[in-house]
Scaffold this motif. Structure first.
Motif, PDB file in Angstrom:
ATOM      1  N   LEU A  65       0.821  -1.211   0.000  1.00 33.50           N
ATOM      2  CA  LEU A  65       0.000   0.000   0.000  1.00 33.50           C
ATOM      3  C   LEU A  65       0.854   1.260   0.000  1.00 33.50           C
ATOM      4  O   LEU A  65       1.880   1.328   0.666  1.00 33.50           O
ATOM      5  CB  LEU A  65      -0.915   0.023   1.231  1.00 33.50           C
ATOM      6  CG  LEU A  65      -2.001  -1.037   1.282  1.00 33.50           C
ATOM      7  CD1 LEU A  65      -2.739  -0.955   2.616  1.00 33.50           C
ATOM      8  CD2 LEU A  65      -2.974  -0.890   0.128  1.00 33.50           C
ATOM      9  N   VAL A  66       0.396   2.250  -0.735  1.00 35.36           N
ATOM     10  CA  VAL A  66       1.054   3.552  -0.779  1.00 35.36           C
ATOM     11  C   VAL A  66       0.276   4.557   0.071  1.00 35.36           C
ATOM     12  O   VAL A  66       0.857   5.411   0.729  1.00 35.36           O
ATOM     13  CB  VAL A  66       1.160   4.042  -2.239  1.00 35.36           C
ATOM     14  CG1 VAL A  66       1.716   5.447  -2.315  1.00 35.36           C
ATOM     15  CG2 VAL A  66       1.998   3.082  -3.061  1.00 35.36           C
ATOM     16  N   ALA A  67      -1.034   4.437   0.093  1.00 34.35           N
ATOM     17  CA  ALA A  67      -1.904   5.410   0.756  1.00 34.35           C
ATOM     18  C   ALA A  67      -1.538   5.681   2.216  1.00 34.35           C
ATOM     19  O   ALA A  67      -1.578   6.841   2.644  1.00 34.35           O
ATOM     20  CB  ALA A  67      -3.363   4.972   0.640  1.00 34.35           C
ATOM     21  N   ALA A  71       0.267  12.092   2.876  1.00 37.41           N
ATOM     22  CA  ALA A  71      -0.104  13.124   3.850  1.00 37.41           C
ATOM     23  C   ALA A  71      -1.596  13.110   4.166  1.00 37.41           C
ATOM     24  O   ALA A  71      -2.001  13.429   5.280  1.00 37.41           O
ATOM     25  CB  ALA A  71       0.308  14.500   3.333  1.00 37.41           C
ATOM     26  N   ASP A  72      -2.419  12.725   3.182  1.00 33.86           N
ATOM     27  CA  ASP A  72      -3.866  12.723   3.382  1.00 33.86           C
ATOM     28  C   ASP A  72      -4.407  11.332   3.734  1.00 33.86           C
ATOM     29  O   ASP A  72      -5.576  11.020   3.505  1.00 33.86           O
ATOM     30  CB  ASP A  72      -4.584  13.273   2.152  1.00 33.86           C
ATOM     31  CG  ASP A  72      -4.329  12.471   0.885  1.00 33.86           C
ATOM     32  OD1 ASP A  72      -3.391  11.643   0.870  1.00 33.86           O
ATOM     33  OD2 ASP A  72      -5.068  12.671  -0.096  1.00 33.86           O
ATOM     34  N   LEU A  76      -8.160   9.536   3.289  1.00 29.42           N
ATOM     35  CA  LEU A  76      -8.333   8.362   2.435  1.00 29.42           C
ATOM     36  C   LEU A  76      -8.947   7.205   3.216  1.00 29.42           C
ATOM     37  O   LEU A  76      -9.837   6.501   2.716  1.00 29.42           O
ATOM     38  CB  LEU A  76      -6.990   7.935   1.833  1.00 29.42           C
ATOM     39  CG  LEU A  76      -6.352   8.925   0.868  1.00 29.42           C
ATOM     40  CD1 LEU A  76      -4.921   8.490   0.533  1.00 29.42           C
ATOM     41  CD2 LEU A  76      -7.186   9.062  -0.395  1.00 29.42           C
ATOM     42  N   LEU A  77      -8.509   7.013   4.445  1.00 30.34           N
ATOM     43  CA  LEU A  77      -9.052   5.954   5.292  1.00 30.34           C
ATOM     44  C   LEU A  77     -10.517   6.220   5.622  1.00 30.34           C
ATOM     45  O   LEU A  77     -11.356   5.317   5.553  1.00 30.34           O
ATOM     46  CB  LEU A  77      -8.219   5.815   6.567  1.00 30.34           C
ATOM     47  CG  LEU A  77      -8.659   4.745   7.552  1.00 30.34           C
ATOM     48  CD1 LEU A  77      -8.698   3.362   6.907  1.00 30.34           C
ATOM     49  CD2 LEU A  77      -7.730   4.748   8.771  1.00 30.34           C
ATOM     50  N   LYS A  78     -10.828   7.462   5.941  1.00 33.34           N
ATOM     51  CA  LYS A  78     -12.208   7.823   6.250  1.00 33.34           C
ATOM     52  C   LYS A  78     -13.120   7.579   5.044  1.00 33.34           C
ATOM     53  O   LYS A  78     -14.214   7.023   5.176  1.00 33.34           O
ATOM     54  CB  LYS A  78     -12.297   9.296   6.670  1.00 33.34           C
ATOM     55  CG  LYS A  78     -13.699   9.724   7.089  1.00 33.34           C
ATOM     56  CD  LYS A  78     -13.773  11.211   7.366  1.00 33.34           C
ATOM     57  CE  LYS A  78     -13.092  11.541   8.660  1.00 33.34           C
ATOM     58  NZ  LYS A  78     -13.275  12.940   9.075  1.00 33.34           N
TER      59      LYS A  78
END
Length: 95
Positions: A65-67, A71-72, A76-78
């Motif tokens: 995974l890169v996400a 920084a965000d 992204l998880l939300k």
């Protein structure tokens, strides 16, 4: 040893959507980090091997995974959680 005990286990490949992988990474990361986040009680596990498998799964996700390193990541998880939450209508794993 019998033939059954000597026989190697078959490998398994599991495919996750990007959202599923991100949510699973978030959960396992939270469980493995030092801190005050709640984790499953020891009584949830029948063997320490189960913890080893979960930790190994987290390590595999970290390499793919890169996400989580963006920084965000929190946003992204939300977003991933919001997209997936409609597929489960129950408060627990047991429904």
């Amino acid at each position: 040893m019998t033939n059954e005990q000597q026989r190697p286990l078959d490998g398994v490949q599991i495919e996750l959507s990007p959202e599923e992988a991100l949510v699973l990474f978030g959960l396992l990361s939270r469980w493995c980090e030092e801190g005050s986040a709640p984790t499953p009680e020891a009584s949830c596990f029948e063997s320490i091997a189960e913890g080893a498998v979960l930790h190994g799964l987290l390590a595999d996700l970290e390499t793919q995974l890169v996400a989580p390193f963006k920084a965000d990541y929190s946003d992204l998880l939300k977003e991933a959680r919001n997209r997936l939450k409609e597929s489960w209508d129950y408060p627990t794993l047991r429904g």
